[in-house]
Design an enzyme around this catalytic site. Structure first.
Site: not given
Ligand code: 5GP
Ligand code: ZN
Length: 112
Positions: A30-31, A85, A98
């Site tokens: 995760d970034i 989520n 994811h």
């Molecule tokens: P969500 O909030 O949808 O459950 O999780 C999305 C996740 O994707 C977040 O934890 C966010 O930090 C990660 N994320 C968003 N954009 C990128 C990206 O460009 N690269 C990576 N490695 N992670 C990302």
């Protein structure tokens, strides 16, 4: 899906730190990590969220793939959390299903 961030990451079109890959699934760091280990496990096939699939092989496979990532990251004994989520109220921001694999620190309960 051509306009999806995680489809592009799985296809190697957007860089990410790959952790694991097989024919169906891809895992990358995760970034914006929320724990010392924070890996995202995704199916290569585009599914927007958990609400949009009844494919047990895909969704069950995703959980087993996340479990294997946690094991390979050394988290199996100490403990880890796998989080999916689903939709905005739960914090989903990327609409390609994811599993977050989180570990390396104590995990509080209830989650935020
Ligand atoms: P969500 O909030 O949808 O459950 O999780 C999305 C996740 O994707 C977040 O934890 C966010 O930090 C990660 N994320 C968003 N954009 C990128 C990206 O460009 N690269 C990576 N490695 N992670 C990302
Ligand atoms: Zn996608």
């Amino acid at each position: 899906m051509s306009d999806c961030l995680f489809c592009k990451i799985a296809a190697g079109e957007i860089p990410a730190t790959k952790v694991a890959e097989n024919d169906e699934f891809f895992a990358f760091r995760d970034i914006n990590p929320q724990a010392p280990i924070h890996v995202l496990a995704i199916p290569k096939r585009h599914v927007p969220s958990l609400n949009e699939s009844d494919d047990g092989e895909l969704l069950g496979g995703l959980v087993l793939f996340a479990r294997d990532v946690a094991r390979d990251e050394g988290l199996a004994d100490g403990g880890y959390r796998v989080v999916i989520n689903t939709n905005a109220g739960a914090g989903q921001t990327v609409f390609h299903v994811h599993a977050h694999v989180l570990g390396g620190r104590p995990m509080g309960w209830p989650p935020g």
